[in-house]
Design a protein around this motif. Structure first.
Motif, mmCIF file in Angstrom:
data_model
loop_
_atom_site.group_PDB
_atom_site.id
_atom_site.type_symbol
_atom_site.label_atom_id
_atom_site.label_comp_id
_atom_site.label_asym_id
_atom_site.label_seq_id
_atom_site.Cartn_x
_atom_site.Cartn_y
_atom_site.Cartn_z
ATOM 1 N N LEU A 1 33.851 29.495 33.058
ATOM 2 C CA LEU A 1 34.546 28.428 33.792
ATOM 3 C C LEU A 1 35.040 28.901 35.154
ATOM 4 O O LEU A 1 35.779 28.189 35.830
ATOM 5 N N HIS A 2 34.636 30.112 35.547
ATOM 6 C CA HIS A 2 35.102 30.689 36.806
ATOM 7 C C HIS A 2 33.923 31.223 37.620
ATOM 8 O O HIS A 2 32.858 31.524 37.088
ATOM 9 N N ASP A 3 34.158 31.326 38.905
ATOM 10 C CA ASP A 3 33.281 32.124 39.764
ATOM 11 C C ASP A 3 33.796 33.549 39.654
ATOM 12 O O ASP A 3 34.662 33.978 40.421
ATOM 13 N N TRP A 4 33.269 34.269 38.668
ATOM 14 C CA TRP A 4 33.910 35.502 38.199
ATOM 15 C C TRP A 4 33.735 36.654 39.176
ATOM 16 O O TRP A 4 32.620 36.949 39.625
ATOM 17 N N GLY B 1 41.311 39.074 38.607
ATOM 18 C CA GLY B 1 42.440 38.217 38.956
ATOM 19 C C GLY B 1 42.168 37.318 40.152
ATOM 20 O O GLY B 1 42.865 36.323 40.357
ATOM 21 N N GLN B 2 41.154 37.672 40.959
ATOM 22 C CA GLN B 2 40.800 36.880 42.134
ATOM 23 C C GLN B 2 39.703 35.854 41.832
ATOM 24 O O GLN B 2 39.222 35.182 42.748
ATOM 25 N N SER B 3 39.300 35.746 40.559
ATOM 26 C CA SER B 3 38.239 34.805 40.177
ATOM 27 C C SER B 3 38.701 33.372 40.386
ATOM 28 O O SER B 3 39.851 33.019 40.095
ATOM 29 N N GLU B 4 37.793 32.545 40.885
ATOM 30 C CA GLU B 4 38.113 31.151 41.194
ATOM 31 C C GLU B 4 37.700 30.232 40.051
ATOM 32 O O GLU B 4 36.562 30.298 39.567
#
Length: 303
Positions: free
Chosen positions: A56-59, A65-68
């Protein structure tokens, strides 16, 4: 009245004791299961939840922690990704090529070896021996066999099978069938040996043919092991990775790129871990659906 009250108290006392006994059994069961539950939580359920979160993230693998957070965008991209659909088709094609021969072949081998033939121990050893090899050994061995100067092209023709669009996947299937027959063979042989000979003796007295005994005795008595073998073979074939990775690297022209190989390339070559996690979750749902469908149709339980 006094006697009735005494009986009631005894009954109540017995009920309390029974409840305490059940509680102790439950606690004992949980205690003995706890090590497995902890390990399963760490290495199974934990990674499953983490993969869902990653999908569910742009990992960002270097700085998680900076994943969108992007919601279901990875899944939307996946549905319109031709490379994913190509990998899915290749995987389904591989499953069709391998599952029926592995299941039917292992069953026939088990029934044949179970007969009163000379050298049973030798046959069992020969049939099981490929399974002790690692996928790397199997891949390198069969890569040489399918090479342009290998045994298969020499006797059958076709040049280097692993460089052929039409022959590369059958080559992987042949190597896999040779390797995976052994495990299912042992399972089904053990299942056949647990079928009572009295059933066959009674059937012979009734004049039943070999096919009739196979249909009415052997297959029904081996139903549960057969279901296990079919489901395990389906799951294993859908997750194929080592054979195409070692023998073809997904080629030629992505004709042997399977879902797991595509997932691997996406994650560790393309560094797109969020999208790779989405691919993995789609594969996970496919495996659940395939396993449930196989069990439903093979178990005969429609209720």
């Amino acid at each position: 009245m006094a006697q009735a009250n005494q009986q009631t108290e005894t009954s109540d006392s017995g009920g309390i004791d029974l409840s305490k006994s059940s509680t102790r059994e439950l606690l004992a069961g949980v205690t003995f299961s706890l090590p497995y539950l902890v390990i399963a939580g760490l290495f199974l359920f934990g990674p499953l939840l983490l993969a869902l979160y990653m999908s569910l993230h742009d990992w960002n693998a270097l700085e998680p922690g900076q994943s969108e957070f992007i919601g279901f965008e990875n899944y939307q991209i996946l549905l319109s990704d031709p490379e994913f659909w190509n990998a899915l088709w290749n995987t389904v094609y591989f499953v069709v090529l391998t599952v029926p021969p592995i299941v039917i072949g292992s069953l026939l081998l088990a029934l044949g070896v179970n007969r009163d033939v000379k050298g049973q121990w030798f046959l069992r050893t020969v049939f099981f021996s490929p399974y002790v090899l690692t996928v790397a050994v199997v891949g390198l061995l069969w890569a040489d066999i399918f090479n342009a100067s290998g045994l298969i092209p020499y006797y059958v023709g076709g040049g280097n099978w692993l460089n052929s669009h039409s022959l590369a996947m059958p080559a992987l299937a042949i190597a896999t069938i040779w390797w995976q027959l052994a495990f299912n063979f042992i399972i089904l042989l053990a299942a056949r040996q647990n079928v009572s000979d009295r059933l066959y003796e009674a059937a012979k007295l009734d004049g039943a043919s070999t096919w009739r005994m196979m249909r009415d005795i052997t297959i029904p008595q081996m139903q549960n092991p057969l279901i296990f073998v079919v489901i395990v073979t389906f799951v294993g074939s859908f997750q194929v990775f080592g054979q195409p990775f070692i023998m073809t690297d997904g080629g030629p022209s992505f004709s042997t790129t399977t879902i797991v190989l595509y997932l691997y390339d996406t994650a560790f070559t393309g560094r797109d871990f969020g999208y790779a996690a989405a691919v993995g979750y789609v594969l996970f749902m496919i495996l659940i659906a395939v396993s449930a469908t196989s069990y439903y149709f093979l178990s005969g339980d429609r209720e």
